[in-house]
Scaffold this active site. Structure first.
Site, PDB file in Angstrom:
ATOM      1  N   SER A  20     106.248  30.249 -25.452  1.00 38.18           N
ATOM      2  CA  SER A  20     107.718  30.090 -25.837  1.00 38.18           C
ATOM      3  C   SER A  20     108.316  29.517 -24.254  1.00 38.18           C
ATOM      4  O   SER A  20     109.537  29.384 -24.425  1.00 38.18           O
ATOM      5  CB  SER A  20     108.209  31.485 -25.976  1.00 38.18           C
ATOM      6  OG  SER A  20     107.953  32.521 -25.353  1.00 38.18           O
ATOM      7  N   HIS A 153     143.445  15.556 -53.369  1.00 35.69           N
ATOM      8  CA  HIS A 153     142.563  14.931 -54.074  1.00 35.69           C
ATOM      9  C   HIS A 153     142.458  13.489 -53.341  1.00 35.69           C
ATOM     10  O   HIS A 153     141.876  12.468 -53.977  1.00 35.69           O
ATOM     11  CB  HIS A 153     143.003  14.452 -55.514  1.00 35.69           C
ATOM     12  CG  HIS A 153     143.222  15.644 -56.419  1.00 35.69           C
ATOM     13  ND1 HIS A 153     142.429  16.362 -57.068  1.00 35.69           N
ATOM     14  CD2 HIS A 153     144.200  16.549 -56.440  1.00 35.69           C
ATOM     15  CE1 HIS A 153     142.770  17.543 -57.796  1.00 35.69           C
ATOM     16  NE2 HIS A 153     144.195  17.498 -57.243  1.00 35.69           N
ATOM     17  N   SER A 274     130.091  -3.120 -32.490  1.00 36.90           N
ATOM     18  CA  SER A 274     128.892  -3.505 -33.165  1.00 36.90           C
ATOM     19  C   SER A 274     128.333  -4.481 -32.418  1.00 36.90           C
ATOM     20  O   SER A 274     128.744  -5.371 -31.937  1.00 36.90           O
ATOM     21  CB  SER A 274     129.337  -4.051 -34.595  1.00 36.90           C
ATOM     22  OG  SER A 274     128.340  -4.909 -35.194  1.00 36.90           O
ATOM     23  N   LYS A 280     134.446  -5.259 -34.717  1.00 30.14           N
ATOM     24  CA  LYS A 280     134.345  -3.860 -35.022  1.00 30.14           C
ATOM     25  C   LYS A 280     134.565  -2.870 -33.867  1.00 30.14           C
ATOM     26  O   LYS A 280     134.376  -3.359 -32.850  1.00 30.14           O
ATOM     27  CB  LYS A 280     132.804  -3.659 -35.278  1.00 30.14           C
ATOM     28  CG  LYS A 280     132.371  -4.194 -36.658  1.00 30.14           C
ATOM     29  CD  LYS A 280     132.848  -3.726 -38.054  1.00 30.14           C
ATOM     30  CE  LYS A 280     132.125  -2.368 -38.082  1.00 30.14           C
ATOM     31  NZ  LYS A 280     131.962  -1.694 -39.540  1.00 30.14           N
ATOM     32  N   ASN A 282     134.073   1.088 -33.878  1.00 29.53           N
ATOM     33  CA  ASN A 282     133.781   2.115 -34.570  1.00 29.53           C
ATOM     34  C   ASN A 282     133.830   3.651 -33.992  1.00 29.53           C
ATOM     35  O   ASN A 282     133.838   3.666 -32.805  1.00 29.53           O
ATOM     36  CB  ASN A 282     132.177   2.130 -35.176  1.00 29.53           C
ATOM     37  CG  ASN A 282     131.928   0.729 -35.776  1.00 29.53           C
ATOM     38  OD1 ASN A 282     132.644   0.423 -36.836  1.00 29.53           O
ATOM     39  ND2 ASN A 282     130.796   0.199 -35.419  1.00 29.53           N
ATOM     40  N   GLU A 287     131.826  10.317 -36.345  1.00 30.06           N
ATOM     41  CA  GLU A 287     130.726  10.420 -37.182  1.00 30.06           C
ATOM     42  C   GLU A 287     129.587  11.053 -36.839  1.00 30.06           C
ATOM     43  O   GLU A 287     129.134  11.792 -37.649  1.00 30.06           O
ATOM     44  CB  GLU A 287     130.200   8.924 -37.270  1.00 30.06           C
ATOM     45  CG  GLU A 287     131.090   7.872 -38.179  1.00 30.06           C
ATOM     46  CD  GLU A 287     130.943   6.441 -38.041  1.00 30.06           C
ATOM     47  OE1 GLU A 287     129.565   6.222 -38.601  1.00 30.06           O
ATOM     48  OE2 GLU A 287     131.540   5.807 -37.411  1.00 30.06           O
ATOM     49  N   GLN A 319     110.005  35.394 -32.045  1.00 28.76           N
ATOM     50  CA  GLN A 319     110.106  34.539 -30.962  1.00 28.76           C
ATOM     51  C   GLN A 319     110.737  33.019 -31.365  1.00 28.76           C
ATOM     52  O   GLN A 319     111.332  32.126 -30.742  1.00 28.76           O
ATOM     53  CB  GLN A 319     108.804  34.243 -30.199  1.00 28.76           C
ATOM     54  CG  GLN A 319     108.702  33.339 -29.419  1.00 28.76           C
ATOM     55  CD  GLN A 319     107.345  33.310 -28.798  1.00 28.76           C
ATOM     56  OE1 GLN A 319     107.003  34.174 -27.946  1.00 28.76           O
ATOM     57  NE2 GLN A 319     106.391  32.485 -28.805  1.00 28.76           N
TER      58      GLN A 319
END
Ligand code: ARG
Length: 456
Positions: A20, A153, A274, A280, A282, A287, A319
């Site tokens: 580990s 909504h 982009s 673009k 972004n 995200e 572990q």
């Protein structure tokens, strides 16, 4: 370490599945702190000599410096962080090193290390969540009067203020901090001194080690001490809900950055272009905050699944507790920092918000409320009349406050000229002054309250 009973070393695969050290090396500082506290206690109880104890303490300090400096060589054949450190201690100080593990097992050792690590992670995350709350409160303070359409909504519902919207997240993050702090309180009992599972025959002082390591006291039951990972589960559960909140907020940022909304513009430093479409811009960071949520949930799922079939006390399955916790903590940290950075540089487009609020008949409820309040109508009837008024405005292609009094009276004969005082979005938000409501006056006060409740 257990060579006495074995005549062959482990196979390659055994080492592969067993070791580990590649991840539990993150526990080194906690492990050394635990060993120093244990050593000091053994000295005070005359279980080891002052001379051996001092050599051990000095050796542990040297090891800490070596690991801090990156000059320590970790060895997979030594399995884990505990044995890597002990082996190095033997190299440094010789025979006395072998006395450190008196009245201790790796089972109580790792439980102690891991609790301290989670406790440190909680303290660190709490600071980051608090910093995010601080940014949100500052935005709320600047925008107590900025109007945007509130949604249910994802449809335009009623006008609200941007400050109110920001403070909604401040509340969520406040509950996250409170959950983390609950987890911290419950975890703060020290397992050290529980031995492998049954306690020890040596005259140890568990109060001393607990105190030295910042715990409220020792754990009550040695079996429970070495098999309990509730604190890690609670940490991941609280972390998962924090991730939910971050993800919901990230989703709103993504929406608000679209051409359809245009409510916010992120700074260049938190936007990406982009490689193909030159126009673009972004919101990748938002995200990714949304996307990384799954890692945190999966950590919770992973650990609860690991634990659910384990008999008392320690089994090596445990572990597997560390990697999910380390990954979740690191993920939450970077998400909090990204969210803070995005919001610090965000420019809110108050004109676009206002224009959006002036669409969609968002003051229809205000009209119904006015009929109830001023004309004594039952709310259900008023709701029906207001619906008819919306239809009329829709047919005419205008907003409610652009209808003429005659238009309104054709639907609600009782209507009088003062009805126009409730049809604007400004009058709508100003009127929502019930406790916890969106009125600018409320939000101003809520900003001050939030500073007092969360930032002091
Ligand atoms: N590396 C182990 C873990 O993380 C330490 C405890 C090992 N205990 C044992 N009895 N093999 O769980």
């Amino acid at each position: 370490m257990w060579g006495g009973r074995f005549s062959e070393g482990p196979s390659q695969v055994m080492e592969e599945i067993n070791a580990s050290i590649d991840f539990d090396r993150h526990l080194y500082a906690q492990d050394i702190a635990g060993s120093k506290a244990h050593c000091a206690m053994l000295m005070k109880q005359n279980i080891i000599t002052q001379e051996d104890g001092n050599a051990i303490l000095d050796g542990l300090d040297t090891i800490q410096q070596e690991i801090d400096a990156g000059s320590f060589t970790f060895n997979r054949s030594l399995e884990d962080i505990h044995m890597n450190i002990e082996a190095r201690l033997t190299e440094l100080i010789g025979e006395a090193a072998g006395r450190l593990h008196t009245a201790r097992s790796r089972n109580d050792q790792v439980a102690t290390d891991f609790k301290i690590w989670v406790r440190d992670a909680i303290d660190d995350l709490d600071e980051s969540v608090k910093a995010l709350q601080s940014v949100l409160i500052d935005i709320a303070d600047q925008h107590t009067e900025t109007i945007l359409p509130g949604m249910t909504h994802l449809q335009l519902a009623q006008p609200i203020t941007l400050g109110h919207h920001m403070l909604a997240y401040v509340e969520m993050f406040g509950r996250d901090r409170s959950r983390l702090s609950d987890c911290r309180k419950r975890l703060n009992e020290c397992p050290l001194g529980s031995g492998a599972l049954a306690g020890t025959a040596f005259p140890i002082d568990r109060q001393q080690t607990a105190q030295a390591l910042g715990f409220d006291g020792p754990t009550a039951n040695s079996l429970d001490s070495v098999s309990d990972r509730d604190f890690a589960v609670e940490f991941l559960a609280a972390g998962s809900l924090l991730a939910v909140h971050l993800s919901r907020m990230a989703e709103e940022i993504v929406l608000w950055c679209t051409d359809q909304f245009q409510f916010v513009r992120l700074s260049d430093s938190f936007s990406t272009g982009s490689s193909m479409m030159p126009q673009k811009r972004n919101p990748d960071a938002a995200e990714l905050v949304r996307g990384k949520t799954g890692r945190v949930f999966s950590a919770l799922m992973s650990l609860t699944t690991t634990l659910k079939g384990l008999p008392l006390a320690y089994s090596k399955d445990m572990q597997e507790d560390k990697e999910p916790v380390f990954d979740a903590a690191q993920t939450l940290k970077v998400c909090l920092l990204a969210m803070q950075g995005m919001l610090e540089g965000a420019k809110f487009n108050t004109a676009a918000m206002k224009a959006a609020a002036n669409k969609g008949f968002v003051t229809a409820t205000d009209f119904a409320d006015w009929l109830v309040r001023e004309k004594g109508m039952a709310f259900r009837d008023a709701h029906h009349v207001a619906g008819a008024l919306v239809k009329k405005a829709e047919d005419k292609g205008c907003q409610l406050d652009q209808l003429s009094l005659e238009d309104i009276q054709a639907i609600a004969p009782a209507a009088t000229d003062d009805v126009f005082s409730v049809l604007s979005v400004e009058s709508s938000v100003n009127s929502r002054s019930s406790e916890g409501g969106t009125a600018p006056a409320n939000v101003k006060k809520a900003v001050a309250d939030a500073r007092r409740r969360f930032l002091k």
